[in-house]
Design a protein around this motif. Structure first.
Motif, short mmCIF file in Angstrom:
data_model
loop_
_atom_site.label_atom_id
_atom_site.label_comp_id
_atom_site.label_asym_id
_atom_site.label_seq_id
_atom_site.Cartn_x
_atom_site.Cartn_y
_atom_site.Cartn_z
N LYS A 20 0.84 -1.21 0.00
CA LYS A 20 0.00 0.00 0.00
C LYS A 20 0.87 1.25 0.00
O LYS A 20 1.89 1.30 0.68
N ASN A 38 -4.06 -3.73 0.12
CA ASN A 38 -5.20 -3.78 1.05
C ASN A 38 -6.38 -2.94 0.60
O ASN A 38 -7.38 -2.87 1.29
N ILE A 87 -5.12 -8.29 0.95
CA ILE A 87 -4.96 -8.47 2.39
C ILE A 87 -5.85 -7.55 3.22
O ILE A 87 -5.84 -7.64 4.45
N SER A 111 5.34 -5.90 10.34
CA SER A 111 6.72 -5.45 10.60
C SER A 111 7.09 -5.47 12.09
O SER A 111 8.22 -5.78 12.44
N GLY A 166 5.29 -4.49 5.39
CA GLY A 166 5.34 -3.26 4.63
C GLY A 166 6.56 -2.44 5.02
O GLY A 166 7.57 -2.39 4.31
N THR A 167 6.47 -1.81 6.19
CA THR A 167 7.53 -0.93 6.67
C THR A 167 8.90 -1.60 6.71
O THR A 167 9.91 -0.98 6.37
#
Ligand SMILES: *Cc1c(COP(=O)(O)O)cnc(C)c1O
Length: 221
Positions: free
Chosen positions: A28, A49, A69, A192, A209-210
């Motif tokens: 995202k 997402n 997701i 994460s 993600g991060t």
């Protein structure tokens, strides 16, 4: 983008249950170019997402198995059918029925996970844990769906004594489902902040993600 080699190396060891751990990059807010770079660095699975982002980037990203997701509205299911490797966020029967209906109509079968609200927070989606097996069984009977396991999001805390029992409860659910159905393959749990703990306690699919891309900058509303 971060150096993801340490993450890939750690995941390559698998979980303590002897299973391979699949890494899904949560993409995202990331551009197709950023996502392509992640794929070049070794990412094989990517997850959006939001349906709009999924659709906008679908043809612009080169490669990667496509996961969905995030929270999914019933009227947007039509944009995903035939395009996903796995939908993680099936959190209510009406949504499952719509995915099943449109998949059958398209002559395909969609692989999905049953989302469990493991922290039992009202703000989070998912079936209550005690209803997890019944939901798994109901959804497994729907033509057009193949139920591949469970997804859960842990509460936002660092307290291991809170998180570990929740991971263990999800793992128990996963193992019960596996006794019922040989299709059961994935326990998608870990982001994460908590993925290492989740893998240690039974997850075999993490959504990061991060940790992969760095902090997100949300566009100003
Ligand atoms: C954004 C997102 C993630 C990843 O979050 P990070 O904390 O950046 O790793 C995982 N799962 C879902 C459903 C997400 O929307």
């Amino acid at each position: 983008m971060n150096d993801i080699r340490p993450i890939l190396a750690k995941l390559a060891k698998g979980n303590p249950f002897g299973e391979k751990v699949t890494l899904v990059a949560a993409t995202k807010t990331r551009t197709p170019a950023e996502i392509d770079r992640a794929i070049q660095a070794g990412i094989e699975d990517i997850g959006e997402n939001k349906v709009q982002e999924f659709t906008e980037k679908y043809d612009l990203v080169h490669g990667g198995r496509r996961h969905f997701i995030g929270h999914l509205q019933r009227n947007k299911v039509k944009y995903l059918i035939g395009k996903t490797f796995l939908i993680h966020s099936v959190d209510r029967d009406e949504l499952a029925e719509e995915i099943a209906r449109l998949s059958s109509k398209a002559g395909t079968v969609s692989d999905v996970l049953v989302q469990i609200n493991i922290g039992e927070k009202e703000s989070k989606g998912g079936y209550p844990p005690e209803e997890g097996m019944a939901a798994f069984t109901r959804l497994s009977r729907m033509e057009g769906l193949r139920v591949k396991g469970f997804m859960a999001m842990l509460p936002d805390t660092d307290e291991k004594e809170v998180l570990i029992p929740l991971c263990e409860r999800m793992r128990e659910l996963f193992e019960r489902a596996r006794e019922r159905s040989s299709e059961t393959e994935y326990l998608s749990m870990g982001m994460s902040g908590d993925w290492e703990l989740c893998v240690e306690h039974g997850s075999n699919m993490v959504r990061l993600g991060t940790a992969i891309f760095g902090e997100r900058n949300y566009p100003k509303a």
